[in-house]
Motif scaffolding. Structure first.
Motif, PDB file in Angstrom:
ATOM      1  N   PRO A 109     -22.126-148.414 -15.100  1.00 21.93           N
ATOM      2  CA  PRO A 109     -22.446-147.175 -15.822  1.00 21.93           C
ATOM      3  C   PRO A 109     -22.118-145.923 -15.016  1.00 21.93           C
ATOM      4  N   GLY A 110     -22.527-145.917 -13.746  1.00 25.82           N
ATOM      5  CA  GLY A 110     -22.236-144.753 -12.915  1.00 25.82           C
ATOM      6  C   GLY A 110     -20.750-144.545 -12.720  1.00 25.82           C
ATOM      7  N   LEU A 111     -20.003-145.644 -12.568  1.00 24.81           N
ATOM      8  CA  LEU A 111     -18.559-145.543 -12.395  1.00 24.81           C
ATOM      9  C   LEU A 111     -17.902-144.956 -13.634  1.00 24.81           C
ATOM     10  N   LEU A 112     -18.336-145.396 -14.823  1.00 22.33           N
ATOM     11  CA  LEU A 112     -17.764-144.865 -16.061  1.00 22.33           C
ATOM     12  C   LEU A 112     -18.059-143.379 -16.210  1.00 22.33           C
ATOM     13  N   LEU A 113     -19.280-142.968 -15.871  1.00 23.39           N
ATOM     14  CA  LEU A 113     -19.631-141.551 -15.955  1.00 23.39           C
ATOM     15  C   LEU A 113     -18.798-140.721 -14.990  1.00 23.39           C
ATOM     16  N   THR A 114     -18.597-141.242 -13.784  1.00 21.03           N
ATOM     17  CA  THR A 114     -17.799-140.523 -12.800  1.00 21.03           C
ATOM     18  C   THR A 114     -16.345-140.414 -13.251  1.00 21.03           C
TER      19      THR A 114
END
Length: 704
Positions: A109-114
């Motif tokens: 999730p964090g990677l996609l947001l970044t």
């Protein structure tokens, strides 16, 4: 072989995001077969996050090309690791998952947001087994619509397809990636759950054509230059001057072989038995009669399986079928004995191009660092930290000023401060009664020195609590308390409280819950109570279709002061267990009433008299919390009032207003108005490693 499903978050901007809301335009994603023709191409495969000090997640594998990047698995802590080692994530085009579970997707999730925040509107492709769709659907609760992804479900269950029309990655620019689905041996196909399926990825770089020798073409009577191109394309042509046919190998040098890497995630012995018996890899085995025909030589095999599997005799026997390959143990415990390969190290590379450098490269592997070296590095990067830390230490010893309380009904007790002493609630307090650890103070995404939000309340023999649980929380616990200490902390959690739906406050929750589930397997216990906003329940309910989280959810609204008062009244009027729930919307059903009863019992066992949630101005359904400890009797029989801790999520003023945050000064003023003994700011921009308000002598405390 693959069913492809295009997916885009097309609903209104998710209300639970702390990222930029700048819209992006969806572009057609180019997926076409491409043959590299440059001997200067750089390509390598690199290990990220293996053998990290916390061992809390599976490593990620980076497949790097000049024009394209692939990530295999995205465990928790991936972003922080990449930030620390200056690995750019902006060009990640494909994320390939060997399995869909908390170990492999904790950082997704964090990677996609970044990626959405730094991207140009081109969606990221995610590949994985069929339960990938469950995860993507669950993440819609908190990932905004502009974080676009294509989900590609790997559904092939037969022999590995290697022809360009059917292989998974024949559409990639620089590499063909094929997949083999691996399921437990001895289980009927109808009984295999999606979570049981693992994917093996076979990465084959395209062959680089040999050099064209013009002088040879001239000698063979080729004068028409268009025939040069035909020869380089593998076509035979008629000589213009001689009565002969000129073949490509008459004028071309030997081609550069295509390196092959296989990434194997074999999670259990049952999977290993299936792996040994599969026919799908026959063309790649060194002892295969088919290999001489196919010419496929595997250069590197990366093993993600656990020690119990990879170190077994039958698995070792299977490994020997790749006699020419370098075996890299990326998911293996380096303390166990294994002589059939090398243990992966962080940032270890296997060079694939240029061909002259084919093989292992340890030049980027970091040397072990002592704590003093890390501090020296921090001081070199931020020299002001030394003076700030000294100032913090001095301020920490100063008594706070006496203030009148004016924040809310839940904080209107008589001020407990004495200007010349510590609060009465801390009188004669023992070291083993309470410890508050800030596991992360960063906002938005992790940085090299500061993780995202989580506060751990260690009540020692009474258990523990977590307030918020950002990505990497488990890793932080392990860094602070060691492997066994962190497991003990997770095992003894009384509850977890989540303030709001922003990803940097809750993405580490699933990893904590799955670890607790595993630690307590076979032991009589109750599901863990998780308190949070209603959007979080939607995510957790959806995720539980992937794997059991062994938890019960309670909406924060059910723990407001009014809800607790209603609950107590109903409890009093229903001593005969005849429930009459008519007053508050949040306690009108038996399930909520029963869960509040259990929460009260759990808190009391932990020495907590009250946990009260209250709304704050941030994203919808954002809450602060007040923890009030029970009164105690000291060694001489004196009654000591219980301590009280409150949080709220209300800095640079303009940005704070835009994001419904408070400025540093505003946060401190709120603490002062509540007559707080100490004010600690636990969630602030990663651009500011430590802030000190010199005018008012207050501190913003950094994390571990």
């Amino acid at each position: 072989m693959v069913k492809t499903k295009e997916f885009k978050f097309n609903e209104a901007r998710a209300k639970g995001t702390d990222r930029s809301s700048k819209p992006t335009v969806m572009k057609k994603f180019p997926l076409k077969h491409h043959t590299a023709n440059s001997t200067n191409t750089t390509a390598y495969i690199q290990i990220l996050g293996v053998g990290m000090d916390t061992h809390d997640t599976m490593p990620s594998i980076l497949l790097f090309f000049d024009r394209q990047r692939f990530i295999f698995n995205a465990g928790g802590g991936l972003q922080r690791f990449c930030a620390e080692h200056k690995i750019k994530l902006s060009k990640i085009d494909h994320i390939c998952l060997s399995r869909v579970c908390s170990e492999t997707v904790g950082g997704l999730p964090g990677l996609l947001l970044t990626l959405a925040g730094m991207g140009d509107g081109v969606p990221v492709n995610i590949w994985g087994p069929s339960n990938l769709n469950i995860l993507v659907d669950a993440m819609k609760c908190f990932i905004p619509h502009h974080s676009m992804v294509h989900t590609n479900l790997v559904s092939h269950t037969g022999p590995l397809q290697i022809d360009s029309s059917a292989a998974v990655a024949s559409k990639f620019k620089d590499v063909k990636i094929s997949a083999i689905l691996l399921q437990p041996n001895g289980v009927k196909a109808s009984d295999v759950k999606p979570s049981d399926v693992s994917v093996i990825y076979v990465c084959e770089l395209h062959e680089i054509k040999g050099k064209f020798y013009k002088e040879k073409a001239d000698a063979l009577g080729i004068t028409v230059k268009t025939k040069y191109k035909e020869l380089t394309q593998g076509k035979s042509v008629k000589s213009d001057l001689l009565d002969i046919t000129v073949h490509p190998n008459d004028v071309m040098g030997a081609p550069v072989p295509c390196p092959i890497v296989i990434i194997v995630d074999c999670p259990t012995s049952s999977h290993a038995l299936e792996l040994i018996s599969t026919q799908s890899l026959n063309d790649y085995y060194s002892d295969s009669s088919n290999q001489s025909q196919s010419g496929k030589i595997v250069n590197c095999v990366i093993h993600l399986g656990p020690a119990s599997v990879v170190n077994s005799s039958h698995y070792k026997k299977w490994m020997k079928k790749f006699s020419s390959a370098q075996h890299v143990m990326a998911g293996h415990d380096p303390t166990s004995k294994l002589c059939d390969g090398i243990f992966a190290e962080n940032l270890l590379k296997f060079i694939l191009r240029p061909h002259a450098h084919l093989g292992l490269d340890r030049s980027n592997v970091p040397s072990p660092q002592a704590a003093s070296a890390v501090i020296d590095e921090l001081l070199l990067e931020s020299p002001d930290i030394a003076d700030a830390a000294q100032h913090v230490s001095q301020l920490w010893q100063k008594p706070a000023e006496r203030k009148e309380c004016a924040i809310s009904k839940v904080m209107t007790d008589k001020p407990i401060l004495d200007e010349n002493s510590v609060p009465s609630c801390l009188e004669n307090i023992r070291r083993d009664e309470l410890e508050v650890t800030f596991l992360g103070t960063g906002s938005s995404q992790p940085s090299k020195y500061r993780n995202v939000t989580a506060i751990y309340f260690n009540l020692f023999s009474n258990g523990s609590l977590l307030l918020d649980c950002g990505e990497g929380t488990l890793a932080q616990l392990k860094r602070r308390y060691g492997m066994e200490g962190a497991e003990s902390a997770v095992r003894n959690l009384a509850c977890i409280w989540i303030s709001h739906i922003h990803a940097d406050h809750h993405v580490g929750l699933v990893r904590i819950l799955t670890l607790r589930r595993d630690l307590l397997k076979g032991v009589s216990h109750d599901p863990l109570i998780v308190l949070g906003p209603s959007q979080l329940k939607r995510f957790l309910d959806a995720y539980q279709r992937l794997e059991d989280l062994d938890m019960q959810f309670l909406d924060n609204k059910a723990t407001t002061l009014f809800s607790w008062e209603t609950f107590e009244l109903d409890n009093e009027s229903n001593k005969n267990n005849e429930l009459v729930l008519e007053r508050d919307e949040d306690v009108k059903n038996v399930e909520t009433f029963a869960l509040l009863n259990r929460l009260k019992k759990v808190l009391n066992e932990a020495g907590i008299e009250r946990l009260i949630s209250f709304p704050v101005v941030h994203c919808p359904e954002s809450f602060g919390v007040v923890l009030k400890a029970a009164d105690r009797i000291n060694s001489i029989g004196k009654a000591i009032p219980g301590w009280k801790v409150a949080t709220f999520e209300d800095g640079m003023a303009g940005e704070a207003i835009a994001k419904n945050h408070s400025t540093t000064k505003e946060a401190i003023e709120v603490g002062n108005s509540a007559a707080a003994y100490r004010v600690i700011l636990t969630h602030f921009s990663q651009r500011t490693e430590m802030l000190i308000d010199n005018s008012d002598d207050h501190v913003v405390e950094a994390d571990l």
